[in-house]
Motif scaffolding. Structure first.
Motif, PDB file in Angstrom:
ATOM      1  N   GLY A 127       0.808  -1.213   0.000  1.00 37.69           N
ATOM      2  CA  GLY A 127       0.000   0.000   0.000  1.00 37.69           C
ATOM      3  C   GLY A 127       0.841   1.263   0.000  1.00 37.69           C
ATOM      4  O   GLY A 127       0.367   2.334   0.372  1.00 37.69           O
ATOM      5  N   PRO A 425      -5.252  -1.416   1.199  1.00 37.76           N
ATOM      6  CA  PRO A 425      -6.277  -0.906   2.122  1.00 37.76           C
ATOM      7  C   PRO A 425      -7.681  -1.373   1.768  1.00 37.76           C
ATOM      8  O   PRO A 425      -8.522  -1.531   2.657  1.00 37.76           O
ATOM      9  CB  PRO A 425      -6.147   0.620   2.003  1.00 37.76           C
ATOM     10  N   PRO A 435      -6.159   0.115   7.578  1.00 37.16           N
ATOM     11  CA  PRO A 435      -4.994   0.037   6.688  1.00 37.16           C
ATOM     12  C   PRO A 435      -3.702  -0.036   7.467  1.00 37.16           C
ATOM     13  O   PRO A 435      -3.620   0.414   8.610  1.00 37.16           O
ATOM     14  CB  PRO A 435      -5.081   1.327   5.874  1.00 37.16           C
ATOM     15  N   ALA A 439       0.202   4.507   5.072  1.00 38.72           N
ATOM     16  CA  ALA A 439      -0.661   4.090   3.973  1.00 38.72           C
ATOM     17  C   ALA A 439      -0.714   5.191   2.928  1.00 38.72           C
ATOM     18  O   ALA A 439      -1.227   6.276   3.197  1.00 38.72           O
ATOM     19  CB  ALA A 439      -2.061   3.776   4.498  1.00 38.72           C
ATOM     20  N   SER A 443      -8.899   2.977   0.796  1.00 39.43           N
ATOM     21  CA  SER A 443      -9.849   1.929   0.444  1.00 39.43           C
ATOM     22  C   SER A 443     -10.773   2.391  -0.685  1.00 39.43           C
ATOM     23  O   SER A 443     -11.263   3.524  -0.700  1.00 39.43           O
ATOM     24  CB  SER A 443     -10.683   1.545   1.662  1.00 39.43           C
TER      25      SER A 443
END
Length: 560
Positions: A127, A425, A435, A439, A443
């Protein structure tokens, strides 16, 4: 429902991500047991983190547990977005991938953070942007570069395993030279390298046990070495094996076996799973059986419009890469055949996708399993008189297919910018988990649910660090324009509305001066915000405005 829970929070040194290990919660209380079982849904627990060690903490609180979806993650390598019917190619057969797109979400502006295998796959698993996780090159082509994910960087399998998931990987890994999926606690076997490992002992045993003929290729297609030393790269060939003996079939069978095992666990005690099947194709060389080698007639295959490339006003490295792949030596008829074979490779893999989707249905897992399909990057196949991928940030290799079928979520297409950095995520969100930190992605579930997200980014930034040799690039694109920053050469600016094939570099055109300055400032601010050191060159060499960031080393700011 009141549960008295004893949890251990593990925090790894040098890692800011945390997760919870449930030590006294039975499986039947954690997860949905089946279609007829009452399911628990709700929110996550939160705790105050500590630097190191494990701290048992007792809770006596009213709470409910989230449903945790299974995830079947399907991936290809070097896959052009225009080789799927659901993306507009009516001449190709991809019924199974089209089914995922028709029943779920098709992302029309999905990108790789960098168009090269290892860094892109590392971004998917972490990520994080490539400059942050540090895997910048394919290790086979760049000696001395970092060849494994650093220990302090979080990898997606860890929080999923800690939350009780079965996690498995079949097929191409190519994230590290020595560390494979087993190193990260996944079920599966490391198949090293960038290309189909035809000599791997596991594949050889499978061929023998199945009484399949050995790997053999005829009618091989080679390029021409530009230095006159002999033949060039192997591009394609007829695989003298039935489809049932191919590496693609082998990987699909292995994934099917794991899917059956995970399905049994899920039906028995509700244990969720995340299973990845990653095929090595349609990456060149295109070595496939006659059935697919001749599936498409070359006369029905259009040549890419950008074969009209002149390289005028563009970085010289693009012309050199064209020479490296002997693109001009192949001729239009050979190119048509190569593209036709590439299409056949895509259709062969699509059949394998269908086998896994059918197994999912046979196991009664479709109703609670998210299916995701994407690729690590695209492929030139003659576009811009180039092949493979390399230091040219065109849509051909940066825009990739992305299909998400999540039960209960609408069938739709989305135009928001998204990338492989958002995968980790998203999968964690499907599992009801936060997450990993840091990150860089976010998402995609709000988009998958059909929501209008007002703060979603209106631009996308990618990076490149080199292939075969170091070569730094950054790119920013918005709704209409794309700017490519080439520190050692001429920058590029494309008007994607008027020039969708990116043939005309208008960076120096006075008409586009304001657009150029706006994009340069936007790229600069984004790199500064990310802490990508590439901004330091732009600080002195680009139109960054008066709001220049401090020098990277910070010393100059201490001197009057």
């Amino acid at each position: 429902m009141i549960l008295n829970l004893t949890l251990k929070r593990r925090v790894c040194p040098l890692r800011t991500s945390t997760w919870l290990i449930w030590t006294q919660v039975p499986w039947s209380a954690r997860f949905r047991l089946g279609p007829s079982t009452r399911r628990l849904s709700g929110h996550r627990l939160s705790t105050r983190s500590r630097r190191c060690g494990s701290t048992p903490t007792s809770f006596d609180m009213r709470w409910t547990l989230p449903e945790r979806r299974n995830v079947l993650f399907l991936m290809t390598d070097q896959h052009r977005v225009d080789t799927l019917r659901c993306y507009g190619n009516d001449a190709i057969q991809t019924p199974n991938l089209d089914r995922i797109g028709a029943e779920g979400t098709r992302f029309d502006r999905f990108y790789t953070p960098t168009a090269i295998c290892t860094p892109a796959r590392a971004s998917l698993m972490t990520g994080q942007h490539p400059f942050r996780h540090g895997m910048l090159f394919n290790p086979e082509r760049s000696g001395g570069a970092q060849s494994e994910i650093p220990d302090h960087v979080g990898m997606l399998p860890a929080p999923l395993r800690a939350a009780g998931y079965n996690v498995g990987h079949v097929g191409k890994w190519h994230i590290g030279r020595e560390r494979g999926p087993e190193y990260y606690g996944m079920d599966g076997e490391h198949l090293p390298g960038a290309l189909n490992p035809f000599d791997h002992p596991s594949y050889q045993r499978w061929l023998a046990d199945s009484a399949h003929p050995p790997f053999a290729v005829t009618d091989a297609e080679f390029g021409v070495a530009p230095n006159g030393s002999g033949r060039g790269h192997l591009l394609a060939g007829r695989l003298r094996q039935p489809v049932e003996a191919t590496m693609e079939w082998f990987l699909t069978e292995r994934a099917t076996d794991l899917l059956k095992r995970y399905g049994a666990d899920h039906h028995r005690d509700g244990r969720p799973f995340w299973l990845t099947c990653s095929w090595f194709g349609p990456h060149l060389p295109y070595l496939i059986p006659d059935k697919y080698y001749d599936l498409y007639h070359p006369a029905d295959v259009p040549l890419p419009p950008s074969m009209a490339e002149t390289f005028d006003g563009k970085p010289e490295v693009q012309r050199r890469y064209s020479e490296y792949w002997s693109a001009d030596a192949l001729g239009s008829e050979r190119w048509r055949k190569l593209i036709a074979v590439y299409w056949g490779y895509v259709t062969m893999i699509d059949h394998c996708v269908g086998m896994l989707l059918d197994t999912l249905e046979e196991l009664d897992l479709t109703h609670n399993t998210a299916v995701v399909f994407t690729a690590d990057h695209g492929e030139f196949t003659g576009a811009h008189r180039l092949h493979d991928k390399g230091p040219a940030m065109y849509e051909d290799i940066y825009r990739i297919p992305a299909l998400f079928r999540v039960p209960g979520m609408p069938a739709q297409s989305r135009n928001e910018f998204a990338s492989l950095v958002d995968i980790a995520p998203t999968i964690l969100d499907l599992a009801g988990l936060p997450p990993m930190q840091p990150a860089d992605g976010r998402s995609l579930l709000p988009l998958l649910r059909g929501e209008q997200v007002t703060d979603w980014p209106k631009q996308f930034v990618a990076e490149f660090h080199g292939h075969h040799f170091p070569y730094s690039q950054r790119m920013i694109r918005d709704e209409r324009y794309k700017l490519v920053f080439n520190p050692e050469s001429s920058n590029e600016l494309y008007d994607l509305r008027d020039d969708p094939h990116e043939l005309h570099n208008v960076y120096q055109a006075p008409t586009y001066a304001r657009i150029r300055e706006r994009l340069e400032r936007g790229l600069y601010r984004e790199l500064v915000d990310r802490a990508d050191p590439a901004y330091s060159w732009m600080s002195y060499m680009s139109a960054v405005g008066e709001d220049r960031a401090p020098d990277v080393d910070g010393i100059a700011d201490r001197v009057s």
